[in-house]
Design a protein around this motif. Structure first.
Motif, short mmCIF file in Angstrom:
data_model
loop_
_atom_site.label_atom_id
_atom_site.label_comp_id
_atom_site.label_asym_id
_atom_site.label_seq_id
_atom_site.Cartn_x
_atom_site.Cartn_y
_atom_site.Cartn_z
N GLU A 736 32.54 39.37 53.80
CA GLU A 736 32.90 40.51 52.97
C GLU A 736 34.21 41.12 53.43
N PHE A 737 34.33 41.26 54.76
CA PHE A 737 35.57 41.82 55.30
C PHE A 737 36.75 40.90 55.00
N SER A 738 36.57 39.61 55.23
CA SER A 738 37.65 38.66 54.97
C SER A 738 38.05 38.63 53.51
N ALA A 739 37.04 38.68 52.64
CA ALA A 739 37.33 38.63 51.20
C ALA A 739 38.17 39.82 50.77
N GLU A 740 37.78 41.00 51.22
CA GLU A 740 38.51 42.18 50.78
C GLU A 740 39.94 42.17 51.34
N VAL A 741 40.10 41.75 52.58
CA VAL A 741 41.44 41.71 53.15
C VAL A 741 42.30 40.70 52.40
N GLN A 742 41.73 39.52 52.12
CA GLN A 742 42.51 38.49 51.44
C GLN A 742 42.93 38.90 50.04
N ILE A 743 41.95 39.42 49.31
CA ILE A 743 42.22 39.73 47.90
C ILE A 743 43.09 40.97 47.76
N LEU A 744 42.63 42.05 48.35
CA LEU A 744 43.32 43.32 48.13
C LEU A 744 44.62 43.41 48.91
N GLY A 745 44.74 42.62 49.98
CA GLY A 745 45.96 42.66 50.75
C GLY A 745 47.12 41.95 50.08
N THR A 746 46.81 41.11 49.10
CA THR A 746 47.88 40.34 48.44
C THR A 746 48.09 40.71 46.99
N ILE A 747 47.03 41.25 46.33
CA ILE A 747 47.15 41.55 44.90
C ILE A 747 47.86 42.88 44.69
N ARG A 748 48.78 42.90 43.73
CA ARG A 748 49.45 44.14 43.32
C ARG A 748 49.17 44.34 41.84
N HIS A 749 48.28 45.24 41.54
CA HIS A 749 47.91 45.48 40.13
C HIS A 749 47.51 46.94 40.00
N ALA A 750 47.88 47.52 38.85
CA ALA A 750 47.65 48.95 38.64
C ALA A 750 46.18 49.31 38.67
N ASN A 751 45.30 48.34 38.34
CA ASN A 751 43.88 48.66 38.26
C ASN A 751 43.08 48.02 39.40
N ILE A 752 43.75 47.56 40.45
CA ILE A 752 43.08 47.10 41.65
C ILE A 752 43.31 48.13 42.74
#
Length: 964
Positions: A736-752
C-alpha cells in the motif's frame, strides 16, 4: 380536418333564400369566432408556447394543425402533446362545448389531477401521459362519465386507485402505468365490461394478488401489470379471458404453477411471465394456435419442454431461459414456421438440438448456452439468412462448426466457448460482414489464423485451442480489433511488426505458444493497449524500451522467455499494476521505480539482476560494483586518514552537545528520518514530526493513523498518513505504501491528491498530502453525523467523473467540493491483477466482456442509491448488492420513504429524495436496454435542480410508453 363548406351561390333564387334566412348563417359565424377567441385565450393562459404560434386571429381554427373540427365546423379535438407546456390546464378548455379528444401528453404540466376537465361534458379521450401531475387520483373521477380512453401514465400520482373509476362504464382503455402509486388497485375494475386495455405496470402498489374478479373482463385484449408488486398465484379465472391477446406479468413475486388454461386462449399472441417465482411443470397441452411471443424465463419451472409447443404455428419468440427445465428440446420446435427467437439458456437441458432448427423459419436469435447439450450444432440455423447470434457456450457440443455459418453474413456474434468443438473454422465465419464478437475459447479448434477479418470485429477469443502456424502479416487489416486472446495454442514464428499498428487494440494475450525471435520495437503505436501477456514462449533479444511509452498499459507479463540485457529504464514511466519479467536472462540494475516491495515477484529467476532495495532479495548493486574493482593501497590509506579525522571531529562535537541532552535527542531523532519530496515544500520534516500528536489525529485504521498538521500561522494544513513499518508489518501494508508513493509521486493531475513528500524511518513511513477540508465523499454519503442541510446537488455535481474510478480510489473533497482521488487498498500492485468490485460487476459485463455506456449508467445508479438511502454499495451479503436490495424493497412494496436515509428524510427533501431513489432504480435495471442513456440521466438531474420540482424518472421522449 373538417372545414365549414357553404354552397356556391349560383342563382338569384338562392340569393333570395339567403337574404330571407340570414339568422342561421350569422349563428354559425358567431360560433366560429367564439371558438377562435376561446382558443386564443387558451393559448395565452398556457403561456404562449412557441410551438403553437400559428394560432392567430387572421386564420381559422380548423386550419390549425393542433385543432380537429367536426362536420359542422365546431372544434372537437385538441392535440397539444409535446408542446413544452409548463402551466396548469385552465378551465377555458371546457368552453369548447363539443370537445371530445384532448391530448396534452409529453409536457411539463404540474399540479394535481385537473378537475377543471369535469366541465368538458363530451370528453371521450383524455391523454395526459408524461407530465408532472402529483397527488392522488380523485374519488370523483367518475364525473368524466363519457370517457372511453384515459392515459395518466408516466406521472407522479400516488396513493390508491379509487374504486369509483369502475363507474366509467364506457371505458375501453385504462393506462395508469409508471406512476408512484403506493396503495392499492381496486378489484372493482372488473366491472368495466367494455375494457379492452388495462396498463398498471411499473407501480409500487402494496403487495397484492391479481383479483379473481379480473376474469370477468371478457373484452380485455391487453393486461399489463409488469413490476406491479404482485404476489400469490395466477388465478385460474384469467383463463376465461377469451379475448386476451397480451398478458404481461413480468418482474413480480408470483408463485405456483402456470394455469393450464392460459395455453388454451385462442386469441393469446404474447405471454410474458419471466422474472417471477413461478414453479412446477409447463402445461403439456397447448391448444392455442395464435401465440406469437412466449417468455417464461427467470422462473423456477421444472420438467421438460412440452411436445405440444410444436403446435404453436404462429410462435415467433420462445424464451425459457434461467429455469430448471430438463430433458431434450422437442424436435417439433425446430419445425415451427414463424420462430425468430429461441432462448433456453441456463437450464439443465440435454441431448441433441432439434436437427432442423432454422430450416423452416427465419431464425434471428439462437441461445442455448449453459446447458448439457451434446452432439453437433444444427446445420440450418442460418437457412433464412437473417441469423444475428449463435450463443451456445458451456455445453458438451462437439464436431465442426457448420459450414453454413460461413455463408451467414447477418451474424454479429458467435459464442461457442467451453465446448468440445474441433476442426477448422469455416472461412466465411472470420469475414462475415456484420461480425463483432467471435468467442471460440476452450475447444479443440485447429488450423491457422486468417489474413482478413470482418471489418468491425472487436473481440476475438481463441485461447485454449490448437490453432497453429504464424500470425499472418495480414493482421494489419484487423483495424477494429480491441481484444485478441490466442493464448495456449500452437502458434509459432515471430510476432509480426504489422500487429503493432492496430489502433484500438486493448488486450493482447499470446502467452503459452511457441513464438520466437525479438519483440517488435514499433509497439509505440499501441496507444490503447492496457494488457500485454507474452509469457511462456521463446521470445529473445532485449525488452524494447518503447514499452515504457505506452500510456495505458497496466498489465505486462513477459515471463518464461529468453529476453536478455538490461531492463529498460523507460519502464520507470510505466508503473504497471501487474508486472512479471521472471524466468528470463535479464541483467543489470532494476530500475528505481520498480525497485520496491510491490514488485517482489516480478524479477525472480534472473540471476544477473541486482537491486538497491534489499527487500527484493537481489544482490546489492553497489556491493557488486565494489567487488568488481580492486581498491588501490593509496586509496585505502586516504580513507583511513579521513575516517580518523571524522572520528576526532565527531568526538569534539559530541562533547559540546552532551551539555544539552534535549537538543541532542531532538537532532538525533530528526536525523533518523529521511525526507523525499515530490513537490516544492514550504515546511521541513521537523514541522511534521513535532505535530504527530493525539490532538491532531483525524483518523485511524489497521495500517496506521492520519493527522492534520498545521504548517504555518496562516492556517494552512497538510494531511499526514503514518504507516507502521515494524517487524510485524505484513506485505499488504508495504504494498500500500509503495503503491501510493509510486502513483501519487509521479502523477500530475488536477483531480489526483498531491503527494507532497514521504518521510521514512525504520519504525514507520509518513506520507504527506495536500489537506482535503471536506474529507472523503464516503463521509458525506454514509457518515453518521451528517447535517440534513447537505445539498444533494452539491454532492451530485462531483459524482459522474468518478464512476469508472470508484472501484480503486477513495474520493476526497476540498473545501469547495472539488474532487480529488487517492488510491485505496483495492488498488493492488501484486502478482494478481485487481478484481472489479462487486458494486459494479453486473451481468452483461460478464456476458459480453465489453464495457459500454449502459454499464456506466448502472454504476451511476448505484451511487444515486447510496445518496438516497445512506447505505453502502455492498449493503447486502456476498451475493447481494445495494442495487439488488433496492429492487427487492421495490418488489416487496416497501414504501419508498422507508428506504430513504433517515438523516436527510425531511418533508422539504422527500420529493427530491424519492426521485433520486427512483432514478437509481431505473439506472440499475437488470435489462441494459431499459436503462436511460447518461445524457438523459444528466438532463433529469439538471432539470430537477433548476426547477421547483424534479421531473418523473425515465419519462424521456416517450420511449417507455410501449411497455406500459
Amino acid at each position: 380536418m373538417s372545414k365549414l363548406h357553404i354552397p356556391f351561390l349560383r342563382t338569384p333564387l338562392l340569393l333570395c333564400v339567403l337574404v330571407l334566412l340570414p339568422l342561421p348563417f350569422k349563428v354559425i359565424s358567431q360560433d366560429a369566432n367564439t371558438e377562435k377567441t376561446i382558443l386564443l385565450n387558451l393559448k395565452q393562459q398556457l403561456g404562449n408556447p412557441p410551438s403553437i404560434q400559428s394560432w392567430n386571429s387572421s386564420s381559422l381554427p380548423c386550419n390549425w394543425t393542433e385543432v380537429t373540427c367536426g362536420d359542422d365546423g365546431s372544434v372537437t379535438g385538441l392535440d397539444l402533446g409535446d408542446k413544452g407546456i409548463t402551466k396548469t390546464i385552465p378551465p377555458t378548455v371546457c368552453d369548447l362545448k363539443n370537445l371530445t379528444f384532448l391530448y396534452m401528453n409529453l409536457n411539463y404540466i404540474p399540479g394535481g389531477f385537473p378537475k377543471v376537465l369535469y366541465s368538458c361534458t363530451k370528453l371521450q379521450h383524455l391523454d395526459l401521459y408524461q407530465n408532472y401531475f402529483v397527488g392522488p387520483i380523485p374519488d370523483d373521477i367518475d364525473k368524466l362519465s363519457g370517457l372511453r380512453y384515459i392515459d395518466l401514465g408516466a406521472n407522479n400520482f400516488t396513493g390508491n386507485i379509487p374504486p369509483q373509476i369502475a363507474n366509467l362504464k364506457g371505458l375501453r382503455t385504462l393506462s395508469l402505468y409508471q406512476n408512484q402509486f403506493n396503495g392499492t388497485f381496486p378489484k372493482e375494475i372488473s366491472k368495466l365490461s367494455n375494457l379492452e386495455e388495462l396498463g398498471l405496470t411499473f407501480n409500487n402498489f402494496v403487495p397484492s394478488s391479481i383479483p379473481v374478479e379480473f376474469g370477468q373482463l371478457k373484452k380485455l385484449r391487453l393486461l399489463k401489470m409488469r413490476l406491479a408488486n404482485l404476489i400469490g398465484e395466477i388465478p385460474e379465472s384469467l383463463t376465461s379471458l377469451s379475448s386476451l391477446e397480451t398478458l404481461d406479468l413480468v418482474g413480480n413475486d408470483l408463485e405456483g404453477k402456470i394455469p393450464d388454461g392460459l395455453f388454451s386462449l385462442k386469441n393469446l399472441t404474447s405471454l410474458y411471465l419471466f422474472q417471477n417465482n413461478l414453479s412446477g411443470e409447463i402445461p403439456q397441452r397447448v391448444e392455442t394456435l395464435n401465440l406469437v411471443e412466449m417468455d417464461l424465463g427467470m422462473n423456477k419451472l421444472n420438467g421438460s419442454i412440452p411436445e405440444d409447443f410444436g403446435k404453436l404455428k404462429k410462435l415467433q419468440l420462445l424464451s425459457l431461459f434461467q429455469n430448471h427445465l430438463s430433458g431434450e428440446v422437442p424436435p417439433s420446435i425446430g419445425l415451427l414456421p414463424a420462430l425468430k427467437t429461441f432462448k433456453v439458456s441456463s437450464n439443465n437441458l440435454s441431448g441433441a438440438l432439434p436437427p432442423k432448427m432454422g430450416l423452416y423459419s427465419k431464425l434471428e436469435e439462437f441461445d442455448v448456452s449453459t446447458n448439457q447439450f451434446s452432439g453437433q450444432l444444427t446445420e440450418y440455423l442460418c437457412a433464412g439468412g437473417v441469423l444475428q447470434g449463435v450463443v451456445a457456450f458451456e455445453n458438451s457440443l462437439s464436431g465442426p462448426v457448420p459450414r453454413s455459418l460461413g455463408n451467414c453474413n447477418s451474424l454479429n456474434t458467435i459464442q461457442l466457448y467451453s465446448n468440445n468443438f474441433s476442426g477448422e473454422i469455416p472461412a466465411g465465419v472470420w469475414t462475415a460482414s456484420n461480425m463483432i464478437d467471435l468467442m471460440l475459447s476452450d475447444n479443440s479448434f485447429s488450423g491457422g489464423l486468417p489474413s482478413k477479418l470482418a471489418w468491425d470485429l472487436s473481440t476475438l477469443e481463441l485461447n485454449n485451442n490448437k490453432f497453429s502456424g504464424p500470425i499472418p502479416p495480414g493482421i494489419s487489416s484487423w483495424v477494429n480489433l480491441v481484444v485478441f486472446d490466442a493464448s495456449n495454442n500452437l502458434l509459432s514464428g515471430e510476432i509480426p511488426v504489422e500487429i503493432t499498428i492496430l489502433p484500438h487494440l486493448s488486450n493482447l494475450l499470446l502467452d503459452g505458444n511457441q513464438f520466437s525471435g525479438p519483440l517488435p520495437s514499433t509497439i509505440i503505436s499501441w496507444k490503447s493497449l492496457t494488457k500485454l501477456s507474452l509469457s511462456r514462449n521463446a521470445l529473445s533479444g532485449q525488452i524494447p524500451k518503447e514499452i515504457g511509452s505506452l500510456p495505458d498499459l497496466h498489465y505486462l507479463d513477459l515471463s518464461q522467455n529468453h529476453f536478455s540485457g538490461e531492463i529498460p529504464l523507460e519502464l520507470d514511466q510505466l508503473i504497471p499494476l501487474f508486472l512479471n519479467l521472471s524466468s528470463n536472462h535479464l541483467s543489470g540494475k532494476i530500475p528505481d521505480q520498480l525497485d520496491n516491495f510491490a514488485y517482489d515477484y516480478s524479477f525472480q529467476n534472473n540471476s544477473n539482476l541486482c537491486a538497491v532495495n534489499p527487500v527484493l532479495n537481489f544482490p546489492n548493486c553497489y556491493a557488486k560494483l565494489r567487488d568488481s574493482k580492486k581498491m588501490p593501497s593509496k586509496t585505502l590509506a586516504l580513507i583511513l586518514v579521513l575516517t580518523v579525522t571524522i572520528f576526532l571531529v565527531t568526538m569534539i562535537v559530541t562533547l559540546f552537545v552532551v551539555r544539552d541532552y534535549q537538543r541532542k535527542k531532538a537532532k538525533r531523532d530528526l536525523a533518523a528520518w529521511k525526507l523525499t519530496s515530490f513537490q516544492r515544500l514550504n515546511f521541513t520534516e521537523a514541522n511534521i514530526l513535532a505535530s504527530l500528536t493525539e490532538n491532531n489525529l483525524i483518523g485511524s485504521g489497521g495500517s496506521g493513523k492520519v493527522y492534520r498538521v498545521a504548517i504555518n500561522r496562516a492556517g494552512d494544513y497538510v494531511a499526514v498518513k503514518r504507516i507502521w513499518n515494524n517487524e510485524k508489518m505484513d506485505r499488504n501494508l508495504g504494498k500500500e505504501f509503495s503503491a501510493e508513493v509510486q502513483i501519487l509521486g509521479t502523477i500530475r493531475h488536477a483531480n489526483i491528491v498531491k503527494l507532497l513528500c514521504c518521510i521514512s524511518s525504520e519504525s514507520s513511513n509518513l506520507l504527506v498530502y495536500e489537506f482535503m477540508e471536506n474529507q472523503s465523499l464516503d463521509r458525506w454519503l454514509h457518515g453518521r453525523k451528517r447535517s440534513p442541510s447537505v445539498g444533494i446537488s452539491s454532492v451530485l455535481s462531483v459524482i459522474w467523473p468518478l464512476v469508472r474510478a470508484l472501484n480503486n480510489f477513495t474520493v476526497l473533497l476540498s473545501s469547495i467540493f472539488t474532487v480529488h482521488l487517492i488510491p485505496t487498498q483495492n488498488f493492488e500492485i501484486t502478482p494478481h491483477h485487481f478484481k472489479l468490485s462487486f458494486l459494479f460487476f453486473i451481468a452483461e459485463y460478464a456476458y459480453t466482456t465489453r464495457v459500454n455506456e449502459k454499464i456506466d449508467v448502472y454504476s451511476f445508479g448505484v451511487v444515486l442509491l447510496e445518496l438516497a438511502t445512506g447505505k453502502e454499495p455492498n449493503s447486502g451479503d456476498e451475493q447481494t448488492s445495494l442495487a439488488d436490495w433496492a429492487w427487492q424493497q421495490f418488489g416487496q412494496g416497501t414504501p419508498i420513504a422507508d428506504c430513504l436515509d433517515p438523516e436527510i428524510k425531511e418533508p422539504c427533501f422527500l420529493q427530491e429524495m424519492t426521485t433520486v431513489f427512483n432514478l437509481g432504480l431505473i439506472c440499475t435495471h437488470l435489462s441494459p436496454s431499459t436503462r436511460p442513456s447518461m445524457k438523459d440521466v444528466l438532463e433529469i438531474l439538471r432539470r430537477g435542480f433548476t426547477r421547483t420540482r424534479i421531473p418523473p424518472f425515465v419519462h424521456l421522449n416517450g420511449r417507455l410508453r410501449d411497455i406500459h
